[in-house]
Design a protein around this motif. Structure first.
Motif, mmCIF file in Angstrom:
data_model
loop_
_atom_site.group_PDB
_atom_site.id
_atom_site.type_symbol
_atom_site.label_atom_id
_atom_site.label_comp_id
_atom_site.label_asym_id
_atom_site.label_seq_id
_atom_site.Cartn_x
_atom_site.Cartn_y
_atom_site.Cartn_z
ATOM 1 N N MET A 197 0.835 -1.211 0.000
ATOM 2 C CA MET A 197 0.000 0.000 0.000
ATOM 3 C C MET A 197 0.866 1.257 0.000
ATOM 4 O O MET A 197 0.645 2.179 -0.784
ATOM 5 C CB MET A 197 -0.900 -0.027 1.243
ATOM 6 N N ARG B 218 3.735 1.815 -1.121
ATOM 7 C CA ARG B 218 4.423 2.189 -2.360
ATOM 8 C C ARG B 218 3.503 2.933 -3.323
ATOM 9 O O ARG B 218 3.961 3.703 -4.152
ATOM 10 C CB ARG B 218 5.054 0.972 -3.031
ATOM 11 N N PHE B 219 2.211 2.755 -3.181
ATOM 12 C CA PHE B 219 1.299 3.500 -4.030
ATOM 13 C C PHE B 219 1.158 4.956 -3.565
ATOM 14 O O PHE B 219 0.662 5.801 -4.288
ATOM 15 C CB PHE B 219 -0.069 2.830 -4.073
ATOM 16 N N LEU B 220 1.564 5.197 -2.333
ATOM 17 C CA LEU B 220 1.518 6.569 -1.819
ATOM 18 C C LEU B 220 2.788 7.343 -2.161
ATOM 19 O O LEU B 220 2.843 8.561 -2.011
ATOM 20 C CB LEU B 220 1.325 6.566 -0.302
ATOM 21 N N LEU B 221 3.802 6.620 -2.624
ATOM 22 C CA LEU B 221 5.084 7.263 -2.901
ATOM 23 C C LEU B 221 4.983 8.427 -3.901
ATOM 24 O O LEU B 221 5.480 9.519 -3.621
ATOM 25 C CB LEU B 221 6.085 6.202 -3.383
ATOM 26 N N PRO B 222 4.302 8.206 -5.068
ATOM 27 C CA PRO B 222 4.219 9.332 -6.008
ATOM 28 C C PRO B 222 3.566 10.563 -5.382
ATOM 29 O O PRO B 222 4.033 11.692 -5.589
ATOM 30 C CB PRO B 222 3.345 8.785 -7.144
ATOM 31 N N LEU B 223 2.511 10.334 -4.603
ATOM 32 C CA LEU B 223 1.821 11.457 -3.971
ATOM 33 C C LEU B 223 2.753 12.183 -3.010
ATOM 34 O O LEU B 223 2.803 13.418 -2.980
ATOM 35 C CB LEU B 223 0.570 10.949 -3.232
ATOM 36 N N ALA C 173 -3.704 10.850 -5.414
ATOM 37 C CA ALA C 173 -4.416 10.290 -4.259
ATOM 38 C C ALA C 173 -5.369 9.192 -4.730
ATOM 39 O O ALA C 173 -5.450 8.104 -4.138
ATOM 40 C CB ALA C 173 -5.177 11.394 -3.525
ATOM 41 N N TYR D 55 -4.993 7.476 -7.345
ATOM 42 C CA TYR D 55 -4.114 6.383 -7.741
ATOM 43 C C TYR D 55 -3.744 5.540 -6.510
ATOM 44 O O TYR D 55 -3.848 4.312 -6.536
ATOM 45 C CB TYR D 55 -2.869 6.965 -8.402
ATOM 46 N N ALA D 56 -3.327 6.221 -5.441
ATOM 47 C CA ALA D 56 -2.904 5.490 -4.237
ATOM 48 C C ALA D 56 -4.059 4.674 -3.670
ATOM 49 O O ALA D 56 -3.878 3.600 -3.090
ATOM 50 C CB ALA D 56 -2.382 6.475 -3.192
ATOM 51 N N TRP D 57 -5.276 5.185 -3.877
ATOM 52 C CA TRP D 57 -6.452 4.519 -3.322
ATOM 53 C C TRP D 57 -6.863 3.314 -4.172
ATOM 54 O O TRP D 57 -7.117 2.227 -3.675
ATOM 55 C CB TRP D 57 -7.595 5.551 -3.233
ATOM 56 N N ALA E 30 -5.140 1.942 -7.075
ATOM 57 C CA ALA E 30 -4.153 1.086 -7.735
ATOM 58 C C ALA E 30 -3.929 -0.267 -7.046
ATOM 59 O O ALA E 30 -3.750 -1.274 -7.726
ATOM 60 C CB ALA E 30 -2.831 1.834 -7.875
ATOM 61 N N PRO E 31 -3.937 -0.318 -5.704
ATOM 62 C CA PRO E 31 -3.649 -1.618 -5.077
ATOM 63 C C PRO E 31 -4.621 -2.720 -5.483
ATOM 64 O O PRO E 31 -4.315 -3.903 -5.344
ATOM 65 C CB PRO E 31 -3.759 -1.323 -3.592
#
Lengths: 175, 663, 156
Positions: free
Chosen positions: A1, A3-8, B327, B329-331, B333-334
């Protein structure tokens, strides 16, 4: 999870810096000479070319060195501020006429008033280079030991004079 | 009256954009078909409204209406009509209108070519584009109104910056913006897919042509900007690593990575999450570019006049659009699936390795561009990051990328064998290495960089030949030409684009290695030799242009006693702003450019003159155009044409929906 | 005709518009000019928007070129010339930022990006290989899709 916050996260950091960047002036270059001895020179004086003007004459005094020219519009802007400061007697302002025509410089001063006890002539811009001048007007505060304590890039305004220059001069005088 | 119509059209466009940004996305979320149906007419309406505004501004320029502040600031009654029209995008406000106009143009294109998309997807795409458009329209209407009146009207305009009075100005910004803004389509596709949660291979298939078209425009746009700088600035350089140039180069690098990563997603269904991120990145970098150009946080030769209020607005806009997307994307993408399997040693693996290098290159440009700002913000001093840094960093990053570019097309999908690849590529490798060592020695100037450049260029060409030959043995058809014809266009596109890179590298390498320049003082009748060419200065004359006066030098150029051409460089003084411009004269050629620019007049009619002989320099831009041509070939491929032509009912039949899932 | 006249004729003959004469280089000493150019392309003109000292026509840039020319004439090394300039204007004049504590990230960053990116890619591919079980798009399906699309395209 995470790592998906990394770009942000990276983006947020960049935005913060860009936000700070909006308040900065990218064209103002801090001088490496602050805290160092003012470079020596010995230049002919504007009104009496036979005499020379040298920072060595100023040892033991706190003084301002103001680079200006008759062709420079920023110098016209700051000129009244310099006149006021000279009248107040807080600190002597010495001029350095940077890459200018002698007669035009004298006309300019007689027309708008002369805040300087002595004006040196830097017609080739050499002194300017030694002081790291990259655009007139620029003003240096030099202490009793001949060390540069402050550099003003661009025109002085009354606020800078009151809040920075005069307190600094007083502090240096007290030393 | 006309400017007010334009202003009003913008206000209406904003209202439409708000509707377009909200209703269709909400409709898609709740499955309300009538709300979704708003998207198409709204997008078309918005296009018409912004086009009207654009037309009104163009009219104001054509009619020299100096009661419009923007017109008075960027044009002049003596300015020729085509430059008056180009002056629409000559400064901040108008260029923003061009941005918005092109955004709505892309929206309009999406409404035309999206009949095959499920309605919810189409609505989301148009909705996202509408949201982006809200930001730009608001920006114009609040702090950058191009229609602001000047009362009383100016008697005369202040004129367009003479640097911009050039045919390059007419065509370069629209091309560049078509590229920048074109990435908004791929971006909207990505956001729509994230919103809808249906990030499948079909999504990649749909995004591909749009991304490729935008990439083509951007490639041509950047090349034209570079060519323009080359002849207009008078220094003979073609790329300066200026922040604004970097601002256009970063989306290009991200876009190039995206084009390749879409191929993996389309083919293998894999790395969707990464592809989505690239799509967001490419457009985000375009937006970042507009911020850098307009905010004044960096000094650049090309920056617009700046205003902190505007900077604040764009930054807030950036934060919302990009921050919001990342944001989301982070939500979302997983939860995206993994796709088909493949190993590292495969074409997919190589495409992704290339992606890593391209994105690292993009990151380096970003780092170098923003680093002075970082240090300054932290009060750690002021530094400059310029060409020496970028040259040093870029070559080691791009060299392996280009090496992989040669191998990739030959590697099998899913799983390739290294020994097999080595066997197939040994001739290509041998030829490249031998040429790279021998050619510079033959030409009499061996440097490691020269050799490397030639190695990479020959490598691309030879591997392309190997790839094509293998391809031809596999396709059906009896005669050679029949087999040539049955190779799909997308494959040709890739081959051509890659060879464009080779041509580009040849240009860069040869210019760096063999260009010669001379600064001379020339009396009338004197000659100077550069390369094999003899230049005779026949004096300078005064000429009068529409809005300038100039000294025009005349140089007779000959080679082995035969006259090649006569060149007329100029030193112009533009009357309105009293600005002096150096107008270089160039004799372009396939193998070399001859470049003359006038310096200063000396006594007795003599001039200081700068002469250049630049071998192969036109290959730099030629290479870019060939790359773009490759892109055009790729999208003309059968499978995209079919996808566009087929008019499907809005609600797809089950069989077709199923088919689309696998496509 | 006195000696002055002869001198004048000689001067005119040597300096006047001589047909097909070879133009003189602008610089008195082309070798040191080449060195100046080599240095100046990596130096920033301070007053310009973003131009090198070599490209700029600003008066300060001309003065600085003159200074550098004189230093070259004095046989000063590149290092000494650069020190002269940074002592006055700071690192800002250098387009190639010197490697210092504050610029480490700038110089290392690009290569760090590649290493991190490559590592991430390899780890992802490994993890992926162990996780992927189903194959949503097989070659077979692709062929079928292409076939269907072709047929679709041929329909009027």
């Amino acid at each position: 999870m995470t790592r998906f916050l990394l770009p942000l996260s990276i983006f947020i950091v960049v935005v913060v810096f860009l936000g700070i960047g909006l308040k900065l002036n990218p064209r103002e270059i801090p001088s490496p000479l602050v805290g160092k001895a003012a470079p020596d020179f010995s230049q002919p004086q504007l009104f009496e070319p036979a005499k020379v003007f040298s920072p060595a004459d100023m040892k033991g005094k706190v003084w301002l060195l103001n680079f200006w020219a008759s062709w420079c519009s920023g110098c016209k802007t700051e000129h009244p501020v310099l006149m006021d400061l000279a009248k107040s007697g807080e600190v002597p302002i010495y001029g350095m006429d940077y890459k200018d025509q002698r007669d035009e410089a004298m006309t300019w001063l007689s027309r708008w008033g002369n805040p300087y006890p002595v004006v040196g002539v830097d017609d080739a811009g050499r002194v300017g280079i030694n002081y790291g001048v990259y655009g007139v007007p620029e003003t240096y505060v030099i202490d009793k030991q001949g060390v540069i304590q402050y550099k003003q890039i661009g025109p002085l305004d009354s606020e800078t004079v009151e809040k920075k220059i005069i307190p600094l001069v007083k502090q240096l005088e007290a030393q | 009256m006309i400017p007010e119509i334009g202003h009003f059209a913008l206000i209406l466009a904003l209202c439409v954009a708000v509707v377009q940004g909200i209703l269709p996305i909400y409709g898609a979320a709740v499955g309300n078909s009538s709300l979704m149906a708003v998207a198409k007419p709204a997008a078309r309406g918005q296009f018409l409204l912004v086009a009207t505004a654009f037309g009104c501004l163009a009219y104001a320029f054509a009619e020299k209406d100096f009661s419009v502040l923007y017109v008075a600031a960027t044009s002049n009654s003596q300015l020729p009509l085509h430059y008056r029209l180009a002056a629409i995008w000559g400064a901040h406000e108008g260029s923003l209108l061009l941005w918005t106009f092109i955004l709505t143009l892309w929206m309009f294109a999406v409404t035309l070519f999206s009949a095959h998309l499920p309605e919810s997807t189409r609505s989301r795409i148009l909705g996202v584009m509408g949201l982006v458009s809200i930001g730009f329209l608001l920006f114009m209407l609040t702090v950058s109104n191009p229609f602001e009146r000047l009362i009383p009207a100016a008697a005369e305009g202040r004129d367009l910056n003479p640097l911009l009075q050039d045919p390059g100005m007419v065509i370069h910004p629209p091309m560049l913006y078509m590229g920048y803004v074109g990435f908004s389509v791929a971006f909207a596709f990505a956001i729509a897919a994230l919103l809808g949660g249906n990030l499948d291979a079909a999504w990649a298939r749909w995004s591909r042509p749009w991304t490729t078209v935008a990439w083509c425009f951007l490639t041509v746009g950047i090349a034209m900007g570079s060519g323009w700088a080359y002849y207009e600035l008078g220094w003979g350089g073609w790329w300066f690593w200026d922040p604004v140039e970097n601002a256009s180069f970063m989306p290009w690098l991200a876009g190039t990575a995206l084009v390749h990563s879409l191929a993996v997603t389309d083919k293998r269904g894999g790395f969707k999450v990464w592809t989505v991120l690239l799509a967001i990145m490419a457009f985000s970098l375009s937006l970042l570019g507009t911020f850098l150009v307009r905010s004044g946080v960096l000094t650049s030769v090309h920056a617009f006049a700046t205003d902190p209020k505007r900077g604040m607005f764009i930054l807030a806009f950036l934060a919302i659009v990009i921050g919001g997307s990342l944001a989301l994307y982070a939500w979302r993408a997983p939860r995206v699936g993994l796709g088909g399997s493949f190993v590292a040693m495969s074409r997919e693996g190589m495409l992704l390795a290339n992606n890593v290098l391209l994105v690292a290159a993009m990151g380096s440009v970003l780092l170098g561009t923003l680093y002075p700002l970082f240090l300054d913000a932290l009060d750690l001093g002021k530094i400059s990051v310029g060409p020496p840094y970028f040259d040093t960093v870029f070559v080691p990053l791009m060299a392996p990328a280009i090496f992989l570019m040669g191998i990739g097309p030959l590697a099998q999908w899913k799983k390739a064998s290294l020994p097999d690849l080595a066997k197939r590529l040994k001739w290509a490798f041998g030829v490249s290495v031998v040429t790279a060592i021998a050619l510079p020695i033959v030409m009499g100037n061996w440097t490691p960089l020269l050799s490397l450049g030639i190695l990479l260029a020959i490598w691309i060409v030879t591997t392309s030949v190997v790839s094509l030959r293998e391809r031809l043995t596999h396709v059906a058809g009896n005669s050679f030409f029949e087999r040539l014809a049955s190779v799909p266009r997308s494959y040709w596109g890739m081959l051509v684009a890659h060879c464009g890179i080779a041509v580009f590298i040849v240009g860069v390498t040869m210019v760096k290695g063999f260009e010669t320049e001379k600064d001379v003082r020339m009396n009338v009748g004197e000659t100077a030799t550069i390369g094999d060419y003899l230049f005779r200065f026949d004096g300078a004359q005064d000429v009068v242009g529409p809005n300038y006066t100039a000294a025009r030098g005349s140089f007779a150029v000959s080679r082995d006693g035969r006259e090649t051409t006569v060149l007329y460089p100029e030193k112009r003084r533009y009357t309105a702003q009293n600005q002096v411009m150096t107008e270089a004269a160039i004799d372009p050629g396939l193998l070399r450019d001859l470049y003359v620019s006038l310096g200063e007049p000396l006594d007795n009619g003599a001039w200081s003159v700068r002469l250049y002989h630049k071998p192969f320099i036109d290959w730099i831009w030629g290479g870019c155009f060939i790359m773009a041509l490759g892109g055009v070939l790729a999208i003309s491929d059968r499978r995209y044409r079919i996808a566009w032509r087929r008019q499907e009912p809005a609600v797809a039949e089950p069989t077709r929906a199923a088919r689309r899932k696998v496509a | 005709m006195n000696i002055q006249w002869i001198a004048l004729i000689v001067v005119l003959f040597l300096s006047g518009p001589v047909w097909a004469g070879e133009a003189r280089p602008l610089a008195d000493d082309p070798a040191s000019e080449a060195r100046l150019k080599h240095l100046a392309v990596e130096l920033r003109c301070l007053v310009c928007q973003n131009q090198t000292l070599a490209d700029s026509n600003a008066p300060l840039a001309e003065d600085l070129r003159r200074e550098v020319r004189e230093m070259i004439a004095k046989n000063m090394s590149d290092q000494e010339i650069i020190e002269f300039l940074t002592a006055r204007y700071g690192d800002f004049v250098l387009y190639r930022p010197p490697l210092k504590a504050t610029t480490t990230l700038l110089w290392v960053g690009p290569f760090l990006l590649v290493i991190v990116g490559a590592t991430a890619l390899i780890i992802t591919l490994r993890r992926r290989a162990s996780k992927v079980v189903d194959v949503p798009v097989t070659e077979d399906e692709h062929r079928r899709v292409e076939q269907l699309l072709t047929e679709g395209g041929k329909r009027p």
